[in-house]
Design a protein around this motif. Sequence first.
Motif, PDB file in Angstrom:
ATOM      1  N   THR A 134       0.803  -1.225   0.000  1.00 26.64           N
ATOM      2  CA  THR A 134       0.000   0.000   0.000  1.00 26.64           C
ATOM      3  C   THR A 134       0.837   1.276   0.000  1.00 26.64           C
ATOM      4  OG1 THR A 134      -0.160  -0.187   2.422  1.00 26.64           O
ATOM      5  CG2 THR A 134      -1.969  -1.095   1.127  1.00 26.64           C
ATOM      6  N   HIS A 140       7.426  -1.694  -3.123  1.00 29.47           N
ATOM      7  CA  HIS A 140       5.983  -1.697  -3.363  1.00 29.47           C
ATOM      8  C   HIS A 140       5.643  -2.810  -4.355  1.00 29.47           C
ATOM      9  CE1 HIS A 140       2.145   0.817  -4.374  1.00 29.47           C
ATOM     10  NE2 HIS A 140       1.880  -0.396  -3.948  1.00 29.47           N
ATOM     11  N   GLY A 228      -8.675  -0.725  -1.145  1.00 31.46           N
ATOM     12  CA  GLY A 228      -7.358  -0.252  -1.550  1.00 31.46           C
ATOM     13  C   GLY A 228      -6.730  -0.996  -2.705  1.00 31.46           C
ATOM     14  N   ILE A 231      -4.270   0.587  -5.394  1.00 29.89           N
ATOM     15  CA  ILE A 231      -2.837   0.745  -5.111  1.00 29.89           C
ATOM     16  C   ILE A 231      -2.072  -0.510  -5.494  1.00 29.89           C
ATOM     17  CG2 ILE A 231      -1.147   1.239  -3.295  1.00 29.89           C
ATOM     18  CD1 ILE A 231      -3.325   2.659  -1.759  1.00 29.89           C
ATOM     19  N   LEU A 262      -3.517  -3.928   6.636  1.00 28.92           N
ATOM     20  CA  LEU A 262      -4.460  -4.760   5.878  1.00 28.92           C
ATOM     21  C   LEU A 262      -5.375  -5.590   6.774  1.00 28.92           C
ATOM     22  CD1 LEU A 262      -2.438  -6.124   2.831  1.00 28.92           C
ATOM     23  CD2 LEU A 262      -3.895  -4.124   2.993  1.00 28.92           C
TER      24      LEU A 262
END
Length: 528
Positions: A134, A140, A228, A231, A262
């Motif tokens: 995220t 990432h 989310g 992302i 999460l």
Amino acid sequence: MFVPSKKEITMANQETFIKTIKDGYTFKGEAVKIGAAMLDGQLVPEAEIFLPLKTMNRHGLIAGATGTGKTKTLQLISEFLSDASVPVLVMDIKGDLSGIAAIGSENDKIKDRYQKLGMEYKPALFPAELMNLTGQKGVHLRATVSEFGPVLLSKILGLNDTQGSVVSLIFKYCDDNKLPLLDLKDFIKVLQFIGDEGKAEIEKVYGKISTASTGTILRKVIELQQQGADIFFGEKSFEVDDLMRIADDGRGIISVLRVTDLQDKPKLFSTFMLQMLAELYATCPEEGDMDKPKLVMFIDEAHLIFNEASEALLQQIETIIKLIRSKGIGIFFCTQNPMDVPASVLAQLGLKVQHALRAFTAADRKVIKQTSENYPETEFYKTEDLITQLGIGEALVTMLNEKGIPTPLAHAMLCAPRSRMDVLTDAEIDALTGKSRLVAKYNQVVDSESAYEILTAKLQEAAEKTEQEQPDTGKKKEKEEPSTLEKIGNNTIIKSMARTAGNTIVRSLLGALGLGGRSRSKKTNSWF
């Protein structure tokens, strides 16, 4: 008639116990010592517990109530695997595993435990890579919609067969027309296109499409976005080979996926996990029996996957768990209650490390009874009672030997991790991520031309063409100036006054006729 004394019976029982444990935990090939067995509440240093690397691809379970030491067990096993040149991926749900990248410190409890076990404590830090889903600090991880494919995406969204066929149609249309599906924005744009401007074109080539199906799919995608997923979906897509790296000193790199944010987004977490497992299975070649695994994954707080999983998703996980071990990959679930893991998956887990469970209610006692029945029978312990009496850092252990036979159940005292049993500071995280090659590789924002941009341009071009093709009917007639009466009639204030006056007159007439309308309650502001 000779009658042995209680002391002689105890010594004979201990000798039998030592022999049973030694025979059961002696393996061919490389193995690491993780502790020693206990009998009648006392440590038996000679009854050493070893962990065979050869069967670490047979998956495992680490379970126990909060505060019993299961996360530290996960940490110490990861350290031993790293020492043996085995890469590790750990899901750090609670945020307390980043300390594996920092050197540990000895205290009196750790010193005493290692002395009892006949082991030497050597503080160490391990090669680690911090990752996230995220946009936090670290590498990432992302994946494209195309990589999921129609079948996996349909399972994640929980679609039925009819809706799944529409998703397959979307992927087919995009493949035929060279429309890359990189993120959810692309998928939504195509979904809207086939239900509106492009519906006639699509149905001519691919068949009828139900508006109800496209509407349901759109709602499911928006639900995923709310957790989310925007992302996570996109470029640059993560390559699973980067999870299986060896450091310059020969140790396996421990990838710590920090997913502390999460816990309230279980669908996103399960989406990532399923995609990761599917990608590993598709990418890695068949290996058969190996001396040690290529990669071992630890999934902390595994109930986040299973509690929100649909039946189709559970079947997919079960299938992958069964097949992926032939690729040399082991998966370990870490959870508070072993019953969190479906029975079909639990049956595939070779190594079981059971920390203490609490018996506060009748339901707790029922779970403990069921849990005890999942372990091999033993003459040395009453498993159902012992599960509630285990100390911190103690566990019931059983695993598979190289022949796939379960080892004897052992009440083990486990050694402590050698790295820091705490989190990294912000400064330490910055230093670790600052020298990461993967951060430089994956954290650049990439926005390639994809389905969204291509379809948007196509629709804009069509709109401009349509406007140009409209016949020129000559100069438009100038709009006439409205009259004074029209100006008064169009005035919003005048309209409001007229409505109010009209309503008053109507209510007065109805009242005079005895047909008074309903009155509005001041208290509830509703009509009666």
